[in-house]
Design a protein around this motif. Structure first.
Motif, PDB file in Angstrom:
ATOM      1  N   VAL A  61     -14.322  26.887  41.003  1.00 30.03           N
ATOM      2  CA  VAL A  61     -14.623  26.712  39.573  1.00 30.03           C
ATOM      3  C   VAL A  61     -14.198  27.981  38.815  1.00 30.03           C
ATOM      4  N   SER A  62     -14.535  29.114  39.422  1.00 31.71           N
ATOM      5  CA  SER A  62     -14.137  30.389  38.818  1.00 31.71           C
ATOM      6  C   SER A  62     -12.607  30.499  38.783  1.00 31.71           C
ATOM      7  N   GLN A  63     -11.973  29.957  39.828  1.00 30.33           N
ATOM      8  CA  GLN A  63     -10.506  29.993  39.860  1.00 30.33           C
ATOM      9  C   GLN A  63      -9.905  29.106  38.761  1.00 30.33           C
ATOM     10  N   THR A  64     -10.604  28.030  38.429  1.00 31.23           N
ATOM     11  CA  THR A  64     -10.143  27.187  37.311  1.00 31.23           C
ATOM     12  C   THR A  64     -10.176  27.993  36.012  1.00 31.23           C
ATOM     13  N   ALA A  65     -11.203  28.802  35.878  1.00 27.69           N
ATOM     14  CA  ALA A  65     -11.282  29.665  34.692  1.00 27.69           C
ATOM     15  C   ALA A  65     -10.172  30.719  34.711  1.00 27.69           C
ATOM     16  N   ASP A  66      -9.875  31.256  35.906  1.00 28.33           N
ATOM     17  CA  ASP A  66      -8.777  32.240  36.019  1.00 28.33           C
ATOM     18  C   ASP A  66      -7.471  31.657  35.478  1.00 28.33           C
ATOM     19  N   ILE A  67      -7.232  30.406  35.884  1.00 28.16           N
ATOM     20  CA  ILE A  67      -5.935  29.793  35.557  1.00 28.16           C
ATOM     21  C   ILE A  67      -5.867  29.403  34.081  1.00 28.16           C
ATOM     22  N   THR A  68      -7.015  29.007  33.540  1.00 25.14           N
ATOM     23  CA  THR A  68      -6.971  28.401  32.209  1.00 25.14           C
ATOM     24  C   THR A  68      -7.356  29.337  31.063  1.00 25.14           C
ATOM     25  N   ARG A  76      -7.330  20.771  37.714  1.00 27.64           N
ATOM     26  CA  ARG A  76      -6.768  19.748  36.820  1.00 27.64           C
ATOM     27  C   ARG A  76      -7.845  18.734  36.410  1.00 27.64           C
ATOM     28  N   LYS A  77      -8.688  18.359  37.365  1.00 32.23           N
ATOM     29  CA  LYS A  77      -9.778  17.409  37.060  1.00 32.23           C
ATOM     30  C   LYS A  77     -10.741  18.006  36.041  1.00 32.23           C
ATOM     31  N   ILE A  78     -11.114  19.254  36.266  1.00 34.45           N
ATOM     32  CA  ILE A  78     -12.068  19.899  35.360  1.00 34.45           C
ATOM     33  C   ILE A  78     -11.484  19.969  33.947  1.00 34.45           C
ATOM     34  N   VAL A  79     -10.232  20.395  33.866  1.00 36.00           N
ATOM     35  CA  VAL A  79      -9.592  20.546  32.551  1.00 36.00           C
ATOM     36  C   VAL A  79      -9.519  19.207  31.831  1.00 36.00           C
ATOM     37  N   ARG A  80      -9.160  18.167  32.568  1.00 39.39           N
ATOM     38  CA  ARG A  80      -9.050  16.839  31.953  1.00 39.39           C
ATOM     39  C   ARG A  80     -10.393  16.398  31.379  1.00 39.39           C
ATOM     40  N   LYS A  81     -11.430  16.580  32.186  1.00 37.65           N
ATOM     41  CA  LYS A  81     -12.771  16.162  31.768  1.00 37.65           C
ATOM     42  C   LYS A  81     -13.233  16.992  30.562  1.00 37.65           C
ATOM     43  N   PHE A  82     -12.975  18.269  30.623  1.00 33.01           N
ATOM     44  CA  PHE A  82     -13.402  19.177  29.551  1.00 33.01           C
ATOM     45  C   PHE A  82     -12.700  18.801  28.229  1.00 33.01           C
ATOM     46  N   ASN A  83     -11.385  18.607  28.326  1.00 33.30           N
ATOM     47  CA  ASN A  83     -10.622  18.249  27.118  1.00 33.30           C
ATOM     48  C   ASN A  83     -11.109  16.928  26.522  1.00 33.30           C
ATOM     49  N   GLU A  84     -11.406  15.968  27.404  1.00 33.56           N
ATOM     50  CA  GLU A  84     -11.879  14.663  26.932  1.00 33.56           C
ATOM     51  C   GLU A  84     -13.219  14.802  26.221  1.00 33.56           C
ATOM     52  N   LEU A  85     -14.104  15.605  26.817  1.00 30.07           N
ATOM     53  CA  LEU A  85     -15.452  15.754  26.278  1.00 30.07           C
ATOM     54  C   LEU A  85     -15.485  16.485  24.952  1.00 30.07           C
ATOM     55  N   TYR A  86     -14.722  17.574  24.865  1.00 31.27           N
ATOM     56  CA  TYR A  86     -14.878  18.482  23.721  1.00 31.27           C
ATOM     57  C   TYR A  86     -13.686  18.483  22.766  1.00 31.27           C
ATOM     58  N   GLY A  87     -12.646  17.721  23.108  1.00 30.25           N
ATOM     59  CA  GLY A  87     -11.479  17.686  22.217  1.00 30.25           C
ATOM     60  C   GLY A  87     -10.673  18.979  22.246  1.00 30.25           C
ATOM     61  N   THR A  88     -10.807  19.730  23.295  1.00 31.29           N
ATOM     62  CA  THR A  88     -10.006  20.956  23.442  1.00 31.29           C
ATOM     63  C   THR A  88      -8.619  20.578  23.963  1.00 31.29           C
ATOM     64  N   SER A  89      -7.703  21.533  23.932  1.00 30.80           N
ATOM     65  CA  SER A  89      -6.369  21.239  24.505  1.00 30.80           C
ATOM     66  C   SER A  89      -5.985  22.306  25.519  1.00 30.80           C
ATOM     67  N   ILE A  90      -6.868  22.492  26.480  1.00 36.99           N
ATOM     68  CA  ILE A  90      -6.597  23.440  27.559  1.00 36.99           C
ATOM     69  C   ILE A  90      -5.481  22.855  28.422  1.00 36.99           C
ATOM     70  N   VAL A  91      -4.552  23.699  28.819  1.00 38.58           N
ATOM     71  CA  VAL A  91      -3.385  23.206  29.580  1.00 38.58           C
ATOM     72  C   VAL A  91      -3.798  22.831  31.007  1.00 38.58           C
ATOM     73  N   GLU A  92      -3.338  21.647  31.433  1.00 33.56           N
ATOM     74  CA  GLU A  92      -3.592  21.198  32.817  1.00 33.56           C
ATOM     75  C   GLU A  92      -2.538  21.845  33.719  1.00 33.56           C
ATOM     76  N   PRO A  93      -2.948  22.723  34.618  1.00 35.05           N
ATOM     77  CA  PRO A  93      -1.943  23.487  35.373  1.00 35.05           C
ATOM     78  C   PRO A  93      -1.265  22.683  36.471  1.00 35.05           C
ATOM     79  N   GLN A  94      -0.025  23.054  36.761  1.00 32.21           N
ATOM     80  CA  GLN A  94       0.744  22.427  37.847  1.00 32.21           C
ATOM     81  C   GLN A  94       0.844  23.424  38.992  1.00 32.21           C
ATOM     82  N   VAL A  95       0.821  22.907  40.220  1.00 28.94           N
ATOM     83  CA  VAL A  95       0.974  23.784  41.371  1.00 28.94           C
ATOM     84  C   VAL A  95       2.462  23.961  41.678  1.00 28.94           C
ATOM     85  N   LYS A  96       2.827  25.147  42.128  1.00 25.58           N
ATOM     86  CA  LYS A  96       4.196  25.358  42.619  1.00 25.58           C
ATOM     87  C   LYS A  96       4.123  25.874  44.046  1.00 25.58           C
TER      88      LYS A  96
END
Ligand code: ATP
Ligand code: MG
Length: 329
Positions: free
Chosen positions: A133-140, A161-181
Protein backbone atom coordinates in the motif's frame (compact mmCIF):
# COMPACT_ATOMS: atom_id res chain seq x y z
CA UNK A 1 6.65 22.78 -19.77
CA UNK A 2 7.93 19.25 -19.19
CA UNK A 3 5.76 16.89 -21.21
CA UNK A 4 7.80 13.75 -20.65
CA UNK A 5 6.10 10.79 -19.07
CA UNK A 6 7.30 9.90 -15.61
CA UNK A 7 9.03 6.85 -14.17
CA UNK A 8 9.13 5.99 -10.49
CA UNK A 9 11.22 3.11 -9.31
CA UNK A 10 13.69 2.46 -6.55
CA UNK A 11 15.36 0.17 -4.09
CA UNK A 12 15.09 -0.61 -0.43
CA UNK A 13 17.98 0.82 1.54
CA UNK A 14 18.86 -2.52 3.08
CA UNK A 15 22.38 -2.79 1.64
CA UNK A 16 24.33 -2.38 -1.57
CA UNK A 17 22.82 -3.21 -4.96
CA UNK A 18 23.67 -6.37 -6.87
CA UNK A 19 23.52 -7.92 -10.32
CA UNK A 20 19.83 -8.81 -9.84
CA UNK A 21 19.03 -5.12 -9.49
CA UNK A 22 21.16 -4.39 -12.51
CA UNK A 23 19.38 -6.72 -14.91
CA UNK A 24 15.96 -6.41 -13.26
CA UNK A 25 15.68 -2.63 -13.13
CA UNK A 26 18.85 -0.49 -13.24
CA UNK A 27 19.58 -1.19 -16.90
CA UNK A 28 16.08 -0.03 -17.86
CA UNK A 29 16.52 3.08 -15.74
CA UNK A 30 19.66 3.98 -17.68
CA UNK A 31 18.09 3.19 -21.07
CA UNK A 32 14.98 5.27 -20.35
CA UNK A 33 16.53 8.30 -18.63
CA UNK A 34 16.33 10.49 -21.74
CA UNK A 35 12.82 9.54 -22.74
CA UNK A 36 11.25 9.76 -19.27
CA UNK A 37 11.36 12.07 -16.27
CA UNK A 38 12.77 9.61 -13.74
CA UNK A 39 12.30 9.56 -9.99
CA UNK A 40 14.59 7.08 -8.20
CA UNK A 41 13.37 6.29 -4.71
CA UNK A 42 15.74 5.45 -1.86
CA UNK A 43 13.12 3.37 -0.08
CA UNK A 44 14.15 3.75 3.54
CA UNK A 45 10.62 3.42 4.94
CA UNK A 46 10.17 0.16 3.06
CA UNK A 47 13.56 -0.93 4.41
CA UNK A 48 12.20 -0.42 7.93
CA UNK A 49 9.44 -2.96 7.32
CA UNK A 50 12.01 -5.75 7.74
CA UNK A 51 15.11 -3.96 9.06
CA UNK A 52 13.49 -1.72 11.73
CA UNK A 53 16.10 -2.84 14.27
CA UNK A 54 19.03 -1.81 12.04
CA UNK A 55 18.87 1.98 11.68
CA UNK A 56 22.58 2.38 11.03
CA UNK A 57 22.47 -0.09 8.10
CA UNK A 58 19.53 1.82 6.67
CA UNK A 59 21.37 5.11 7.07
CA UNK A 60 24.56 3.98 5.32
CA UNK A 61 22.52 2.22 2.64
CA UNK A 62 20.85 5.50 1.69
CA UNK A 63 24.24 6.58 0.35
CA UNK A 64 25.11 3.14 -1.01
CA UNK A 65 21.91 2.80 -3.01
CA UNK A 66 22.24 6.34 -4.37
CA UNK A 67 25.87 5.71 -5.35
CA UNK A 68 25.05 2.37 -6.98
CA UNK A 69 22.37 4.03 -9.09
CA UNK A 70 24.75 6.78 -10.15
CA UNK A 71 27.57 4.30 -10.82
CA UNK A 72 25.65 2.32 -13.42
CA UNK A 73 25.25 5.47 -15.49
CA UNK A 74 22.23 7.38 -14.24
CA UNK A 75 22.93 11.04 -14.99
CA UNK A 76 22.34 13.30 -11.97
CA UNK A 77 21.42 16.10 -14.38
CA UNK A 78 18.55 13.98 -15.71
CA UNK A 79 17.17 11.88 -12.86
CA UNK A 80 15.72 12.90 -9.50
CA UNK A 81 16.95 10.94 -6.49
CA UNK A 82 14.44 10.94 -3.64
CA UNK A 83 14.63 9.83 0.00
CA UNK A 84 11.30 8.19 0.75
CA UNK A 85 11.00 8.97 4.47
CA UNK A 86 11.40 12.70 3.82
CA UNK A 87 8.43 12.94 1.45
CA UNK A 88 5.41 13.55 3.64
CA UNK A 89 2.83 13.22 0.85
CA UNK A 90 3.81 9.54 0.49
CA UNK A 91 2.99 8.89 4.15
CA UNK A 92 -0.32 10.76 3.90
CA UNK A 93 -1.38 8.96 0.72
CA UNK A 94 -0.53 5.63 2.33
CA UNK A 95 -3.12 6.31 5.04
CA UNK A 96 -5.80 7.27 2.52
CA UNK A 97 -5.12 4.23 0.34
CA UNK A 98 -5.10 1.86 3.30
CA UNK A 99 -8.87 2.32 3.66
CA UNK A 100 -9.41 0.69 0.27
CA UNK A 101 -7.34 -2.49 0.73
CA UNK A 102 -8.42 -5.50 2.73
CA UNK A 103 -6.15 -7.52 4.98
CA UNK A 104 -6.89 -10.65 2.93
CA UNK A 105 -5.84 -8.95 -0.29
CA UNK A 106 -2.46 -8.31 1.31
CA UNK A 107 -2.20 -11.71 2.97
CA UNK A 108 -2.73 -13.46 -0.35
CA UNK A 109 -0.17 -11.37 -2.21
CA UNK A 110 2.35 -13.96 -3.52
CA UNK A 111 5.40 -11.74 -3.01
CA UNK A 112 4.41 -10.98 0.58
CA UNK A 113 4.02 -14.74 1.15
CA UNK A 114 7.44 -15.60 -0.35
CA UNK A 115 9.22 -12.81 1.50
CA UNK A 116 7.55 -13.66 4.82
CA UNK A 117 8.70 -17.25 4.34
CA UNK A 118 12.27 -16.17 3.47
CA UNK A 119 12.43 -14.00 6.58
CA UNK A 120 10.90 -16.77 8.70
CA UNK A 121 8.05 -14.56 9.94
CA UNK A 122 5.43 -16.54 11.88
CA UNK A 123 3.31 -13.41 12.26
CA UNK A 124 3.47 -10.23 10.18
CA UNK A 125 3.74 -6.67 11.39
CA UNK A 126 1.17 -4.19 10.16
CA UNK A 127 3.97 -2.31 8.39
CA UNK A 128 5.32 -5.34 6.54
CA UNK A 129 1.89 -6.62 5.53
CA UNK A 130 0.97 -3.15 4.32
CA UNK A 131 4.10 -2.25 2.39
CA UNK A 132 2.45 -2.77 -1.01
CA UNK A 133 0.00 0.00 0.00
CA UNK A 134 2.88 2.30 0.89
CA UNK A 135 4.48 1.35 -2.42
CA UNK A 136 1.31 2.44 -4.21
CA UNK A 137 1.77 5.82 -2.59
CA UNK A 138 5.44 5.85 -3.67
CA UNK A 139 4.44 5.33 -7.27
CA UNK A 140 1.50 7.70 -7.36
CA UNK A 141 2.57 10.71 -5.29
CA UNK A 142 4.23 11.94 -8.49
CA UNK A 143 1.73 10.33 -10.91
CA UNK A 144 4.27 7.92 -12.38
CA UNK A 145 3.28 6.34 -15.68
CA UNK A 146 5.82 3.52 -15.74
CA UNK A 147 7.56 1.38 -13.11
CA UNK A 148 10.61 -0.63 -14.27
CA UNK A 149 10.94 -3.46 -11.75
CA UNK A 150 11.82 -7.13 -11.36
CA UNK A 151 9.21 -9.89 -11.59
CA UNK A 152 8.69 -10.05 -7.80
CA UNK A 153 7.10 -6.61 -7.95
CA UNK A 154 4.36 -7.45 -10.46
CA UNK A 155 1.69 -8.33 -7.84
CA UNK A 156 2.40 -4.98 -6.14
CA UNK A 157 1.90 -2.99 -9.32
CA UNK A 158 -1.33 -4.88 -9.99
CA UNK A 159 -2.54 -3.94 -6.52
CA UNK A 160 -1.45 -0.33 -7.09
CA UNK A 161 -3.54 -0.20 -10.26
CA UNK A 162 -6.58 -1.56 -8.40
CA UNK A 163 -6.21 0.95 -5.59
CA UNK A 164 -5.82 3.87 -7.99
CA UNK A 165 -8.85 2.82 -10.02
CA UNK A 166 -11.01 2.53 -6.92
CA UNK A 167 -9.74 5.80 -5.49
CA UNK A 168 -10.35 7.71 -8.73
CA UNK A 169 -13.85 6.27 -9.02
CA UNK A 170 -14.72 7.17 -5.43
CA UNK A 171 -13.32 10.68 -5.26
CA UNK A 172 -13.18 11.84 -8.88
CA UNK A 173 -9.41 12.22 -8.76
CA UNK A 174 -7.23 11.55 -11.81
CA UNK A 175 -4.28 9.75 -10.30
CA UNK A 176 -2.31 7.97 -13.02
CA UNK A 177 -2.70 4.17 -13.15
CA UNK A 178 0.90 2.94 -13.39
CA UNK A 179 2.17 0.37 -15.90
CA UNK A 180 4.82 -2.20 -15.07
CA UNK A 181 7.94 -2.50 -17.20
CA UNK A 182 9.69 -5.84 -16.96
CA UNK A 183 13.15 -6.33 -18.37
CA UNK A 184 14.35 -9.40 -20.30
CA UNK A 185 15.63 -10.97 -17.09
CA UNK A 186 12.79 -10.42 -14.64
CA UNK A 187 14.39 -12.52 -11.94
CA UNK A 188 18.07 -13.35 -11.57
CA UNK A 189 18.67 -16.39 -9.39
CA UNK A 190 21.03 -16.35 -6.41
CA UNK A 191 24.52 -17.84 -6.29
CA UNK A 192 23.14 -20.48 -3.94
CA UNK A 193 20.57 -21.60 -6.50
CA UNK A 194 17.70 -19.76 -4.77
CA UNK A 195 15.14 -18.48 -7.26
CA UNK A 196 16.05 -14.85 -6.49
CA UNK A 197 19.29 -13.04 -5.85
CA UNK A 198 18.40 -10.79 -2.92
CA UNK A 199 20.44 -8.33 -0.94
CA UNK A 200 19.07 -9.62 2.33
CA UNK A 201 19.72 -13.24 1.35
CA UNK A 202 23.52 -13.47 1.29
CA UNK A 203 23.52 -14.93 -2.24
CA UNK A 204 24.45 -11.90 -4.33
CA UNK A 205 27.28 -10.40 -6.36
CA UNK A 206 27.32 -6.71 -5.54
CA UNK A 207 28.00 -4.00 -8.10
CA UNK A 208 30.64 -2.59 -5.76
CA UNK A 209 32.40 -5.93 -5.09
CA UNK A 210 36.15 -5.92 -5.74
CA UNK A 211 37.49 -8.30 -8.43
CA UNK A 212 38.73 -10.57 -5.62
CA UNK A 213 35.32 -10.63 -3.95
CA UNK A 214 33.60 -11.41 -7.27
CA UNK A 215 35.92 -14.35 -7.86
CA UNK A 216 35.35 -15.68 -4.32
CA UNK A 217 31.60 -15.58 -4.86
CA UNK A 218 31.73 -17.09 -8.36
CA UNK A 219 34.15 -19.79 -7.21
CA UNK A 220 31.68 -20.84 -4.51
CA UNK A 221 28.58 -20.68 -6.70
CA UNK A 222 26.42 -23.81 -6.93
CA UNK A 223 26.76 -25.73 -10.25
CA UNK A 224 25.36 -29.00 -11.61
CA UNK A 225 25.46 -31.22 -8.49
CA UNK A 226 25.82 -34.41 -10.59
CA UNK A 227 29.12 -33.20 -12.02
CA UNK A 228 31.55 -34.49 -9.45
CA UNK A 229 34.54 -34.70 -11.82
CA UNK A 230 35.51 -32.93 -15.04
CA UNK A 231 35.07 -36.16 -17.00
CA UNK A 232 31.33 -36.36 -16.29
CA UNK A 233 29.31 -34.47 -18.95
CA UNK A 234 27.45 -31.50 -17.42
CA UNK A 235 23.83 -30.35 -17.65
CA UNK A 236 23.97 -26.64 -18.43
CA UNK A 237 20.17 -26.37 -18.40
CA UNK A 238 20.15 -26.95 -14.63
CA UNK A 239 23.42 -25.15 -13.83
CA UNK A 240 23.25 -21.82 -12.09
CA UNK A 241 26.59 -20.64 -13.46
CA UNK A 242 25.39 -21.39 -17.00
CA UNK A 243 22.33 -19.22 -16.32
CA UNK A 244 24.69 -16.37 -15.51
CA UNK A 245 26.63 -16.99 -18.72
CA UNK A 246 23.32 -16.65 -20.60
CA UNK A 247 22.77 -13.22 -19.09
CA UNK A 248 26.27 -11.78 -18.76
CA UNK A 249 28.37 -13.62 -21.34
CA UNK A 250 26.23 -13.86 -24.45
CA UNK A 251 29.24 -13.97 -26.79
CA UNK A 252 30.63 -17.19 -25.33
CA UNK A 253 27.56 -18.88 -23.87
CA UNK A 254 26.68 -21.32 -26.65
CA UNK A 255 30.27 -22.51 -26.92
CA UNK A 256 30.51 -22.95 -23.15
CA UNK A 257 27.24 -24.91 -23.08
CA UNK A 258 28.50 -27.31 -25.75
CA UNK A 259 31.84 -27.79 -24.00
CA UNK A 260 30.09 -28.48 -20.70
CA UNK A 261 27.80 -31.11 -22.27
CA UNK A 262 30.83 -32.78 -23.88
CA UNK A 263 32.91 -32.70 -20.71
CA UNK A 264 35.39 -30.47 -22.57
CA UNK A 265 35.48 -27.79 -19.88
CA UNK A 266 35.50 -28.12 -16.09
CA UNK A 267 33.50 -26.03 -13.63
CA UNK A 268 36.50 -24.00 -12.46
CA UNK A 269 37.48 -22.99 -16.01
CA UNK A 270 33.85 -22.20 -16.76
CA UNK A 271 33.64 -20.04 -13.64
CA UNK A 272 36.83 -18.21 -14.67
CA UNK A 273 35.20 -17.26 -17.98
CA UNK A 274 32.15 -15.96 -16.14
CA UNK A 275 34.40 -14.06 -13.76
CA UNK A 276 36.06 -12.34 -16.73
CA UNK A 277 32.71 -11.35 -18.24
CA UNK A 278 31.42 -10.01 -14.93
CA UNK A 279 34.51 -7.93 -14.29
CA UNK A 280 34.29 -6.43 -17.78
CA UNK A 281 30.79 -5.27 -16.87
CA UNK A 282 31.71 -4.13 -13.37
CA UNK A 283 34.98 -2.29 -14.05
CA UNK A 284 33.43 0.94 -15.39
CA UNK A 285 30.78 0.79 -12.63
CA UNK A 286 33.52 0.52 -9.99
CA UNK A 287 35.31 3.48 -11.52
CA UNK A 288 32.22 5.72 -11.31
CA UNK A 289 31.48 4.51 -7.80
CA UNK A 290 34.98 5.40 -6.71
CA UNK A 291 34.33 8.99 -7.84
CA UNK A 292 31.13 9.24 -5.79
CA UNK A 293 32.73 7.65 -2.75
CA UNK A 294 35.31 10.43 -2.90
CA UNK A 295 32.53 13.03 -3.30
CA UNK A 296 29.95 12.00 -0.71
CA UNK A 297 28.82 15.60 -0.25
CA UNK A 298 27.85 15.75 -3.89
CA UNK A 299 25.69 12.65 -3.38
CA UNK A 300 24.14 14.19 -0.26
CA UNK A 301 23.30 17.40 -2.14
CA UNK A 302 21.71 15.40 -4.96
CA UNK A 303 19.52 13.51 -2.48
CA UNK A 304 18.48 16.69 -0.69
CA UNK A 305 17.65 18.65 -3.84
CA UNK A 306 15.88 15.66 -5.43
CA UNK A 307 13.80 15.15 -2.30
CA UNK A 308 12.85 18.85 -2.26
CA UNK A 309 11.64 18.58 -5.86
CA UNK A 310 9.65 15.43 -4.96
CA UNK A 311 8.03 17.23 -2.03
CA UNK A 312 6.95 20.11 -4.26
CA UNK A 313 5.39 17.70 -6.77
CA UNK A 314 3.82 15.50 -4.07
CA UNK A 315 2.40 18.38 -2.02
CA UNK A 316 0.73 19.91 -5.07
CA UNK A 317 -0.83 16.57 -6.05
CA UNK A 318 -1.91 15.86 -2.49
CA UNK A 319 -3.60 19.24 -2.17
CA UNK A 320 -5.67 18.46 -5.24
CA UNK A 321 -6.48 14.97 -3.92
CA UNK A 322 -7.55 16.32 -0.53
CA UNK A 323 -9.81 18.89 -2.16
CA UNK A 324 -11.48 16.16 -4.22
CA UNK A 325 -11.86 14.04 -1.05
CA UNK A 326 -13.59 16.98 0.67
CA UNK A 327 -11.26 16.83 3.65
CA UNK A 328 -10.35 20.51 3.28
CA UNK A 329 -12.76 22.79 5.17
P1 ATP B 1 15.70 -7.08 -0.14
O1 ATP B 1 16.19 -8.49 -0.05
O2 ATP B 1 16.18 -6.18 0.93
O3 ATP B 1 14.22 -6.98 -0.42
P2 ATP B 1 16.17 -6.92 -2.93
O4 ATP B 1 17.46 -7.48 -3.40
O5 ATP B 1 14.90 -7.67 -3.14
O6 ATP B 1 16.40 -6.54 -1.43
P3 ATP B 1 14.78 -4.47 -3.51
O7 ATP B 1 15.30 -3.17 -3.07
O8 ATP B 1 13.65 -5.09 -2.76
O9 ATP B 1 16.01 -5.49 -3.55
O10 ATP B 1 14.39 -4.40 -5.05
C1 ATP B 1 14.70 -3.30 -5.90
C2 ATP B 1 14.39 -3.61 -7.34
O11 ATP B 1 15.29 -4.59 -7.86
C3 ATP B 1 12.99 -4.19 -7.55
O12 ATP B 1 12.49 -3.69 -8.77
C4 ATP B 1 13.22 -5.67 -7.67
O13 ATP B 1 12.23 -6.31 -8.44
C5 ATP B 1 14.57 -5.69 -8.40
N1 ATP B 1 15.30 -6.92 -8.08
C6 ATP B 1 15.80 -7.25 -6.88
N2 ATP B 1 16.36 -8.48 -6.93
C7 ATP B 1 16.21 -8.92 -8.22
C8 ATP B 1 16.59 -10.12 -8.92
N3 ATP B 1 17.23 -11.08 -8.29
N4 ATP B 1 16.29 -10.23 -10.23
C9 ATP B 1 15.63 -9.23 -10.87
N5 ATP B 1 15.24 -8.08 -10.27
C10 ATP B 1 15.53 -7.92 -8.96
MG1 MG C 1 13.03 -6.97 -2.21
Amino acid sequence: MDTKKRILTGDRTTGKLHLGHYVGSLQSRVELQDEYDEFILLADVQALTTHFAEPSLINSSIYDVAMDNLSVGLDPEKVTIVQQSQVSSIAELTIFYSMLVTVNQLRHNPTIKTEAKNYGYADLTYGFLGYPVSQTADITFCNADLVPVGEDQVPHIELARKIVRKFNELYGTSIVEPQVKLSKVGRLSGLDGNAKMGKSMGNAIYLSDSPQAVWERVRNAVTDPARITVKIPGHPEICNVYKYHCVFNQGEVSNIGEMCKNAAIGCVACKKLLNGALNALLDPIREKRHYYEEHRNEVRDLIISGTAKANAVGNANLQDIKEKMHVII
